[in-house]
Write a protein that holds these residues in place. Structure first.
Motif, mmCIF file in Angstrom:
data_model
loop_
_atom_site.group_PDB
_atom_site.id
_atom_site.type_symbol
_atom_site.label_atom_id
_atom_site.label_comp_id
_atom_site.label_asym_id
_atom_site.label_seq_id
_atom_site.Cartn_x
_atom_site.Cartn_y
_atom_site.Cartn_z
ATOM 1 N N THR A 181 12.339 11.808 6.402
ATOM 2 C CA THR A 181 11.867 10.571 7.022
ATOM 3 C C THR A 181 10.375 10.706 7.280
ATOM 4 O O THR A 181 9.912 11.744 7.732
ATOM 5 C CB THR A 181 12.603 10.318 8.346
ATOM 6 O OG1 THR A 181 13.987 10.134 8.056
ATOM 7 C CG2 THR A 181 12.085 9.069 9.038
ATOM 8 N N TYR A 182 9.636 9.651 6.957
ATOM 9 C CA TYR A 182 8.187 9.667 7.144
ATOM 10 C C TYR A 182 7.759 8.543 8.057
ATOM 11 O O TYR A 182 8.355 7.466 8.062
ATOM 12 C CB TYR A 182 7.469 9.522 5.800
ATOM 13 C CG TYR A 182 7.722 10.663 4.863
ATOM 14 C CD1 TYR A 182 6.867 11.759 4.836
ATOM 15 C CD2 TYR A 182 8.832 10.673 4.031
ATOM 16 C CE1 TYR A 182 7.108 12.828 3.995
ATOM 17 C CE2 TYR A 182 9.091 11.740 3.193
ATOM 18 C CZ TYR A 182 8.230 12.813 3.174
ATOM 19 O OH TYR A 182 8.466 13.873 2.351
ATOM 20 N N GLU A 192 0.827 -1.214 0.000
ATOM 21 C CA GLU A 192 0.000 0.000 0.000
ATOM 22 C C GLU A 192 0.862 1.265 0.000
ATOM 23 O O GLU A 192 0.350 2.369 -0.108
ATOM 24 C CB GLU A 192 -0.901 0.030 1.254
ATOM 25 C CG GLU A 192 -1.809 -1.162 1.394
ATOM 26 C CD GLU A 192 -2.961 -1.112 0.397
ATOM 27 O OE1 GLU A 192 -3.320 -0.002 -0.042
ATOM 28 O OE2 GLU A 192 -3.479 -2.196 0.049
ATOM 29 N N VAL A 193 2.166 1.078 0.188
ATOM 30 C CA VAL A 193 3.039 2.239 0.379
ATOM 31 C C VAL A 193 3.523 2.777 -0.959
ATOM 32 O O VAL A 193 3.759 2.024 -1.900
ATOM 33 C CB VAL A 193 4.247 1.835 1.255
ATOM 34 C CG1 VAL A 193 5.267 2.944 1.327
ATOM 35 C CG2 VAL A 193 3.767 1.463 2.644
ATOM 36 N N HIS A 194 3.656 4.079 -1.042
ATOM 37 C CA HIS A 194 4.139 4.736 -2.255
ATOM 38 C C HIS A 194 5.497 4.168 -2.650
ATOM 39 O O HIS A 194 6.376 3.987 -1.810
ATOM 40 C CB HIS A 194 4.262 6.236 -1.993
ATOM 41 C CG HIS A 194 4.398 7.050 -3.243
ATOM 42 N ND1 HIS A 194 5.535 7.046 -4.007
ATOM 43 C CD2 HIS A 194 3.535 7.884 -3.849
ATOM 44 C CE1 HIS A 194 5.365 7.853 -5.042
ATOM 45 N NE2 HIS A 194 4.157 8.374 -4.964
ATOM 46 N N TYR A 202 8.446 3.229 9.125
ATOM 47 C CA TYR A 202 9.301 4.404 8.947
ATOM 48 C C TYR A 202 10.022 4.252 7.621
ATOM 49 O O TYR A 202 10.606 3.203 7.347
ATOM 50 C CB TYR A 202 10.326 4.519 10.074
ATOM 51 C CG TYR A 202 9.722 4.913 11.385
ATOM 52 C CD1 TYR A 202 9.514 6.255 11.693
ATOM 53 C CD2 TYR A 202 9.329 3.961 12.315
ATOM 54 C CE1 TYR A 202 8.945 6.628 12.895
ATOM 55 C CE2 TYR A 202 8.754 4.322 13.520
ATOM 56 C CZ TYR A 202 8.570 5.663 13.807
ATOM 57 O OH TYR A 202 8.003 6.037 14.998
ATOM 58 N N GLY A 203 9.971 5.288 6.802
ATOM 59 C CA GLY A 203 10.635 5.204 5.514
ATOM 60 C C GLY A 203 11.263 6.528 5.152
ATOM 61 O O GLY A 203 10.989 7.555 5.780
ATOM 62 N N LEU A 246 8.985 5.536 -1.600
ATOM 63 C CA LEU A 246 9.335 5.539 -0.193
ATOM 64 C C LEU A 246 10.089 4.262 0.134
ATOM 65 O O LEU A 246 9.625 3.170 -0.159
ATOM 66 C CB LEU A 246 8.029 5.602 0.614
ATOM 67 C CG LEU A 246 8.056 6.231 1.986
ATOM 68 C CD1 LEU A 246 8.494 7.681 1.912
ATOM 69 C CD2 LEU A 246 6.658 6.171 2.581
ATOM 70 N N GLU A 247 11.258 4.427 0.713
ATOM 71 C CA GLU A 247 12.022 3.248 1.089
ATOM 72 C C GLU A 247 11.760 2.942 2.561
ATOM 73 O O GLU A 247 12.140 3.712 3.450
ATOM 74 C CB GLU A 247 13.521 3.519 0.881
ATOM 75 C CG GLU A 247 14.379 2.301 1.098
ATOM 76 C CD GLU A 247 15.855 2.659 1.199
ATOM 77 O OE1 GLU A 247 16.613 1.830 1.719
ATOM 78 O OE2 GLU A 247 16.236 3.773 0.770
ATOM 79 N N ILE A 248 11.089 1.839 2.820
ATOM 80 C CA ILE A 248 10.716 1.505 4.198
ATOM 81 C C ILE A 248 11.905 0.864 4.899
ATOM 82 O O ILE A 248 12.524 -0.049 4.384
ATOM 83 C CB ILE A 248 9.513 0.535 4.220
ATOM 84 C CG1 ILE A 248 8.306 1.204 3.565
ATOM 85 C CG2 ILE A 248 9.180 0.136 5.648
ATOM 86 C CD1 ILE A 248 7.822 2.452 4.257
#
Lengths: 328, 452
Positions: free
Chosen positions: B424-425, B388-390, B417-418, B393-395
């Motif tokens: 950082t998100y 589901e993650v964009h 956290y990515g 974005l590197e998780i």
């Protein structure tokens, strides 16, 4: 004239190189375990060392934030340690073995708010911008120019410059009493445009999520104006009331609107908000933002001696702190 | 001769004074006018926005298409926020008119919820449509009343600054004034809030941590004042000879409580400890003293804080956030269950970095919310949540976490956290249906702008 000065300085540098001063490794880490959220010289050293071998490309600001955290984890992974984001003795030893730290270069640049970086394969002189340059924005990453071997770098203990005589990038004064090994600033290798991953460096500090330092300052002004001379607990409670109001549908949604709502606070109405707040007011605001609330969710407070409005007395009292009554 | 000179000098002085006074007066006038203009602008904007809001509410009732509906809902949401902000610009700090603001806030919340949700999946329920109609009628009432007040203000040349001075002098502005009109509107709005859509507490417990705490402790044994001091000493590991001073908390708080001040044995300033009277549960602790030196690291301080909680029976807490402010360390701990971090039960700790004393603790949320939760088994695998993650974005880090989502419901999520372009998100992906519950950009350090 300027040419000859440059020539002289360049000669000094070359001389320094020939004399071959050992690279100053700076003070080693203190023995604390460094964890996320920490600030101070150990963090500066950690960031500089990580940058030295390319695990950290943000500005070296002495605050262990997210970028530093990921850098630490990547390093731990690369050197096959436990990946926990904590910098303990094992990692510090490993860092001291694999990297160097030119404390003088870094601290001096921090002191003067210069732009600087601390990459291992780039000569120091071109990793530094003019004084105050760290306040500009400049994040681009062209290749570093002509990497030189580390040994060619004269460094050494910097004699503290006399007050007011801090050298300026633009007009270096070739003072004859300069110690050998001191590294004079020079234009010589200053590339004209912003160069190699110039990070925006300044001293920095932690800020709670969602508030800038300036927001905290405005709130500290309000708290100081409203609650000067009150016990610390009373200051935290006043700051908490401001925050409680932002969550309350009956009030505006931001701290600034709440504070500057006409006639909401006497200190704002009579201009006391513009007094210089003390450190205690700031700390009270930080406490309140971090969740402390001695008012227990109050949206109003008043001084029963001076309160003029009748209806304020009809509100349910939460608690009394100092001269203030907190109510909902 | 002498007299003539004196007369001349005095005349000049008099004329000078006159000129000076006239200039001062002009300046004061100019300021007063610009002050008044700000108030007038806010007031007329408020009337305009409420009108406009009613139009849009009406339009949304009549639309039948999903897309138009979304447009008008978003528009109502925007205008109601503007109107709410206009109210904050009027000199109403001295008059209780908060019901109108609450009404606007309710409209904003409702329309926001409806505007952002996918109504193809979840169409408007009958209740919601009815609610929309109610809002429309209420907006009509408020708006027309306000138009009346506005007409008065315009025809009688009423100045907000005058009203403000009267309020400050605490004289009642009396009937027929603008304030009176607005207060009448507020009386009406008070009636609105009773039959209004409010946070529907799906979980059946109140919105406010203090009220939940009141429910938690209502059956526990009652401590008397002496026992409260005893309890406070115990909580802070203080010897029995430490003096304590007790105060009862006011009845504005949903539970009975005590505040205990304890003298610090080291001769520093007092500790304040607050607790519930039933069960003697400490809700917060604070010590105020100057802390200037830094002798221990943030890491040591976090160990101290963790041990403090462990010794007092806060089970299985995990450190989720730590920050150093010069010589103070602040920490956030959350309990874990089944490997899930329970964010609604967070505890705040503050430790002095000079001697490692705990100088702050806040446990209200923990005491109010911590309970056995039964649905901590995620239906989605982590891999499914990561889908589901964009893609940019590197998780880099994953946890299970219970959070309170934007509708105030507790949901089980994957906390991720990515990083993306140096930022950082923190993301919360619902672990049962893959919904993105929340995304935050983590704030970096704050540069010091007035660097020496």
């Amino acid at each position: 004239m300027e040419g000859s000065v440059r020539y002289f300085l360049a000669t000094l540098i070359v001389l320094g190189g020939v004399l071959g001063f050992a690279t100053d490794r700076g003070e080693a880490f203190s023995d604390q375990i460094i964890q996320q959220g920490a600030t101070g010289d150990d963090v500066v050293e950690l960031q500089a060392r990580l940058q030295y071998i390319g695990y950290f490309d943000q500005s070296i600001d002495g605050v262990f934030g997210w970028s530093t955290y990921w850098g630490v984890r990547e390093y731990q992974e690369a050197f096959e340690m436990e990946v926990d984001g904590l910098v303990g003795s094992e990692m510090k030893n490993q860092l001291e073995e694999t990297t160097e730290f030119d404390e003088q270069h870094v601290q001096e640049a921090l002191e003067n708010a210069r732009e600087f970086t601390h990459y291992g394969d780039t000569p120091k002189e071109i990793q530094k911008g003019p004084k105050g340059s760290g306040e500009g924005e400049g994040e681009q990453a062209p290749e570093p120019e002509e990497p030189q071997p580390e040994e060619g770098e004269p460094t050494g203990e910097e004699a503290p410059a006399p007050e007011g005589a801090a050298e300026d990038e633009e007009a270096p004064a070739p003072a004859p009493e300069e110690e050998e090994g001191e590294q004079p600033d020079t234009d010589e290798e200053q590339p004209d445009e912003e160069q190699d991953d110039q990070a925006n460096v300044q001293k920095a500090m932690n800020a709670p999520e969602g508030y800038s330092d300036n927001d905290i300052q405005i709130m500290a002004n309000a708290v100081h104006g409203e609650a000067r001379g009150e016990p610390y607990e009373g200051k935290v409670a006043v700051a908490a009331v401001i925050i409680n109001r932002t969550d309350d549908p009956e009030f505006p949604d931001t701290a600034n609107e709440v504070i500057f709502e006409p006639r909401a606070f006497t200190a704002v109405a009579d201009g006391q908000i513009y007094l210089e707040p003390d450190e205690e007011a700031r700390e009270a605001v930080l406490d309140a933002i971090n969740g402390q609330d001695p008012s227990n969710g109050a949206a109003y407070y008043y001084n029963p001696v001076t309160a003029t409005s009748e209806w304020i007395f009809s509100r349910d009292v939460h608690t009394e702190i100092g001269k203030h009554v907190f109510a909902d | 001769m002498f007299r003539a000179i004196l007369i001349a000098v005095l005349s000049v002085a008099l004329i000078g004074t006159g000129v000076f006074a006239y200039n001062e007066h002009q300046e004061k006038e100019a300021l007063a006018v610009s002050h008044e203009n700000n108030y007038q602008k806010a007031f007329h904007q408020l009337a305009f926005h409420l009108d406009h809001m009613q139009d849009e509410l009406g339009a949304s009732l009549a639309t039948n298409g999903l897309s138009n509906m979304t447009g008008s809902m978003a528009e109502v949401w925007r205008i109601s926020s503007l109107a709410h902000s206009d109210m904050g610009d009027l000199p109403m700090g001295l008059v209780p008119i908060n019901k109108t603001e609450e009404y606007l806030s309710n409209v904003a919340d409702f329309t926001h919820d409806v505007a952002i949700r996918d109504r193809a999946d979840e169409p408007l329920t009958d209740d919601e449509y009815e609610q929309l109609e109610t809002f429309y009628d209420q907006a009509g009432e408020i708006s027309s009343d306000l138009r009346g007040v506005q007409a008065n203000v315009l025809s009688d040349d009423i100045r907000w600054s005058d009203i403000e001075s009267e309020l400050v002098a605490n004289t009642d502005p009396g009937e027929g004034t603008a304030i009176d009109g607005i207060q009448q509107i507020d009386e009406k709005a008070k009636g609105f809030s009773e039959n209004n859509w409010n946070d529907d507490t799906a979980s059946g417990f109140p919105d406010d941590a203090e009220e939940r705490l009141a429910n938690v402790v209502e059956d526990k044994e009652l401590f008397d004042e002496e026992e409260a001091v005893e309890r406070a000493r115990e909580f802070l590991n203080m010897p029995d000879d430490v003096n304590g001073e007790v105060h009862q908390l006011g009845d504005g708080i949903p539970y009975e409580g005590y505040k205990v001040y304890l003298e610090d044995p080291d001769g520093e300033s007092n500790y304040a400890v607050e607790m519930t009277a039933r069960g003697g549960l400490p809700t917060w602790v604070m010590q105020d003293r100057p802390i200037t030196e830094t002798n221990i690291s943030l890491n040591e301080a976090s160990e101290i804080a963790a041990e403090f909680l462990d010794e007092r029976g806060f089970d299985d807490v995990e450190l989720v956030d730590s920050k150093q402010y010069d010589s103070i360390g602040t920490f956030q701990f959350v309990p874990t269950a089944n490997d899930a971090r329970l964010y609604p039960d967070a505890i705040i700790m503050k430790v002095a970095l000079d001697d490692g004393d705990v100088v702050g603790y806040k446990g209200t949320d923990y005491l109010a919310n911590h309970r056995e939760r039964h649905d901590l088994e995620p239906e989605l695998e982590l891999e499914e949540a990561l889908d589901e993650v964009h893609e940019n974005l590197e998780i880099r880090e994953e946890h299970l976490a219970v959070i309170e989502n934007q509708n105030g419901e507790e949901v089980l999520t994957y906390e991720l956290y990515g990083t993306m372009n140096d930022d950082t998100y923190q993301l919360f992906i619902n672990a049962n249906d893959g919904m993105e519950e929340d995304v935050k950009r983590m704030q970096g350090a704050e540069p010091v702008y007035d660097a020496m």
